[in-house]
Scaffold this motif. Structure first.
Motif: not given
Length: 163
Positions: A14-31, A51-62
């Motif tokens: 869940a932390i990976f989903l939120f952390g990497f997901g939100m981090g990616s989201y905010l970085y792309l918004i800023a960019a 998102d492909t290699w970290i966030t998506t697998p975290a969803g499957f682990v969930q």
């Protein structure tokens, strides 16, 4: 002990989903706010990769750990908060693939503009807007799921509790 291990993995995922997901989201918004195609292309490439290699697998682990926790704790799939969180998780997941595809498209548009020495056109703004709002909906769903995991209540039950 198995239950605690699964719970630990579930929380970490869940932390990976939120952390990497939100981090990616905010970085792309800023960019995107820079309107610089080179910056956007660079950040979008990293966002898609993470998102492909970290966030998506975290969803499957969930999914796997959540199912294991449910079975070990003797909960039924029809338990209100479990069923509601699963429905919301499926809805959030249904947003995930389009979001990932839109991120790839944003990257492609930015790369093309960068290579041509051009500014971003209306295509970027259109794709970005769809990506942004799908992200808002997805994260709202994730916040609700975490709330249900912590309280073991549905949002309606929580509102009744607070009112």
């Amino acid at each position: 002990m198995l239950y605690l291990c699964l719970k630990y993995l579930h929380v970490i995922a869940a932390i990976f989903l939120f952390g990497f997901g939100m981090g990616s989201y905010l970085y792309l918004i800023a960019a995107s706010r820079t309107a610089n195609p080179q910056v956007i292309a660079h950040v979008a490439r990293m966002v898609v990769r993470f998102d492909t290699w970290i966030t998506t697998p975290a969803g499957f682990v969930q999914i796997i750990t959540g199912y294991g926790l449910m079975r070990l704790s003797g909960l039924s799939m029809s338990t209100e908060w479990v069923l509601m969180s699963l429905i919301i998780f499926v809805c959030v997941g249904a947003l995930w693939l389009p979001v990932l595809l839109l991120q790839k498209r944003l990257c492609q548009i930015a790369v093309q503009a960068s290579e041509a020495g051009a500014v971003l056109d209306v295509r970027y703004a259109t794709v970005y807007r769809a990506w942004f709002w799908m992200g808002v909906m997805g994260f709202a769903g994730m916040f609700v799921i975490v709330l249900m995991m912590v309280t073991k209540m549905t949002p309606v039950q929580l509102l009744g509790y607070w009112l």
